[in-house]
Design an enzyme around this catalytic site. Sequence first.
Site, short mmCIF file in Angstrom:
data_model
loop_
_atom_site.label_atom_id
_atom_site.label_comp_id
_atom_site.label_asym_id
_atom_site.label_seq_id
_atom_site.Cartn_x
_atom_site.Cartn_y
_atom_site.Cartn_z
N CYS A 116 83.52 87.02 13.94
CA CYS A 116 84.41 86.46 14.98
C CYS A 116 84.64 84.96 14.82
CB CYS A 116 83.85 86.77 16.36
SG CYS A 116 83.91 88.54 16.71
N HIS A 258 86.98 82.00 21.80
CA HIS A 258 87.00 83.37 21.28
C HIS A 258 86.95 84.36 22.44
CE1 HIS A 258 86.25 86.90 19.01
NE2 HIS A 258 84.98 87.02 19.39
N ASN A 288 88.73 92.26 22.25
CA ASN A 288 88.23 91.37 21.19
C ASN A 288 88.88 91.75 19.86
OD1 ASN A 288 86.79 89.99 19.26
ND2 ASN A 288 84.77 90.52 20.04
O1 UT7 Z 1 82.68 88.77 19.32
C1 UT7 Z 1 81.32 88.48 19.27
C2 UT7 Z 1 80.55 89.70 19.38
N1 UT7 Z 1 80.45 90.38 20.62
C3 UT7 Z 1 80.16 89.83 21.82
O2 UT7 Z 1 80.18 88.66 22.05
C4 UT7 Z 1 79.78 90.80 22.89
C5 UT7 Z 1 78.58 90.34 23.66
N2 UT7 Z 1 78.08 91.32 24.58
C6 UT7 Z 1 78.77 91.80 25.64
O3 UT7 Z 1 79.92 91.48 25.82
C7 UT7 Z 1 78.07 92.69 26.63
O4 UT7 Z 1 76.70 92.70 26.32
C8 UT7 Z 1 78.61 94.15 26.66
C9 UT7 Z 1 80.01 94.17 27.21
C10 UT7 Z 1 78.59 94.74 25.26
C11 UT7 Z 1 77.73 95.00 27.58
O5 UT7 Z 1 77.68 94.43 28.87
P1 UT7 Z 1 76.27 94.16 29.58
O6 UT7 Z 1 76.57 93.64 30.90
O7 UT7 Z 1 75.45 93.31 28.66
O8 UT7 Z 1 75.69 95.61 29.69
P2 UT7 Z 1 74.29 96.15 29.20
O9 UT7 Z 1 74.33 96.40 27.73
O10 UT7 Z 1 73.21 95.28 29.75
O11 UT7 Z 1 74.26 97.54 29.95
C12 UT7 Z 1 74.18 97.65 31.39
C13 UT7 Z 1 74.34 99.11 31.76
C14 UT7 Z 1 73.47 100.05 30.94
O12 UT7 Z 1 73.01 101.07 31.79
P3 UT7 Z 1 71.54 101.05 32.39
O13 UT7 Z 1 70.61 101.03 31.23
O14 UT7 Z 1 71.47 99.79 33.22
O15 UT7 Z 1 71.49 102.31 33.18
C15 UT7 Z 1 74.43 100.61 29.93
O16 UT7 Z 1 74.04 101.87 29.45
O17 UT7 Z 1 75.69 99.52 31.55
C16 UT7 Z 1 75.70 100.70 30.74
N3 UT7 Z 1 76.91 100.67 29.92
C17 UT7 Z 1 78.08 101.17 30.36
N4 UT7 Z 1 78.44 101.75 31.50
C18 UT7 Z 1 79.74 102.14 31.62
C19 UT7 Z 1 77.07 100.18 28.68
N5 UT7 Z 1 78.34 100.36 28.28
C20 UT7 Z 1 78.99 100.97 29.29
C21 UT7 Z 1 80.31 101.40 29.47
N6 UT7 Z 1 80.64 101.95 30.65
N7 UT7 Z 1 81.26 101.23 28.54
#
Ligand code: UT7
Length: 334
Positions: A116, A258, A288
């Site tokens: 990225c 970004h 993204n």
């Molecule tokens: O371009 C550079 C590279 N990428 C980035 O910069 C991305 C950086 N990371 C992020 O943007 C975020 O970490 C994500 C968008 C990928 C995830 O968001 P988050 O707030 O960090 O969620 P999390 O991984 O902490 O997950 C929270 C909960 C989990 O459930 P439990 O364990 O709390 O029950 C996940 O299983 O949300 C769940 N979850 C979802 N729920 C509905 C994860 N993905 C989804 C989804 N829909 N698509």
Amino acid sequence: MTKLTAAITAVGKYLPEYVLTNKILETMVETNDEWIISRTGIKERRILKEDGKGTSFMAIKACENLIEKSDLNPKEIDLVIVATATPDMQAASTAAFVAAKIGATNAFAFDMDSACSSFLYGMSTVAAFIESGKYKKVLLIGADKNSSMIDYKDRTTCIIFGDGAAAVLFEPNSEGLGLQDEYLRTDGNGREFLKVMKGGSSYPLKKGEEFGNSEEYFIKQEGRTVFKNAVFNMADSCARILEANNLKKEDIDWLAAHQANKRIIDATANRMELEESQVMINIEKYGNTTSATLPLLLADYESQLKKGDKIIFAAFGGGFSWGAIYFKWAYNTK
Ligand code: UT7
């Protein structure tokens, strides 16, 4: 002798027609519109669907848009760089093909990949070529067909990424406009947290093995770790570049960050104490797009940019790779 700086003099963009909305994703994986919007800020993304069309297809279209808008003669282009994490093929370079197709027959061309941060690093690279005085017209294209490395059964990645391309023309400037300063860093220890494991030279596709049978041919990321590192490093790079250039928040016209997650952009803007109106944003439309996010912001905001506007570019991505660039805009849109 007047010092030459590398200024942007034209932009162009291309987005595939197919719109993958949050509602459609709800039918593909266990997710919902409300979760995606509140956790990422994304409403829809564009996907290049047609078989056999790769990153170069979008890059060429973006260049054609730029050429049409600016009356650029492709024969005058000295160098074409395609910033991408999804080249058409393992060999040869996407940039070589793009240059040939747009008629840049007097240019040399190569690809640059730093996930990225590819476009941000590309800006620094182009500036060095321009400042040398040897190169007068350089095209930098940010293009990625992220859908080619997404597992559409993985809800943690398929909701984030989209496809797209934008092209930017750099030319020497003697009024001090263009790239002013940069702070760029990498830390390869981060590669475990965001990667496509197989398909490269470490774990090539084996004869008889079917691509698509292993999750390791698709993007995997440890979202929370990437998120934390992105927030810290983008904000830190911006703070450093402001301090090094004696800039206060009110001196900045725009933050072009970004577009990976709206919450990362907000955290960076808050740390800089910027108003919402100073922050470019289009993540809701495209998700993204990796190397394309920064030039797509320029293409979308071009009509609002004024000669002399001070822009801070910032990015964070796989590698890990990150940084910030201080830039002065060089033209008013007619
Ligand atoms: O371009 C550079 C590279 N990428 C980035 O910069 C991305 C950086 N990371 C992020 O943007 C975020 O970490 C994500 C968008 C990928 C995830 O968001 P988050 O707030 O960090 O969620 P999390 O991984 O902490 O997950 C929270 C909960 C989990 O459930 P439990 O364990 O709390 O029950 C996940 O299983 O949300 C769940 N979850 C979802 N729920 C509905 C994860 N993905 C989804 C989804 N829909 N698509």
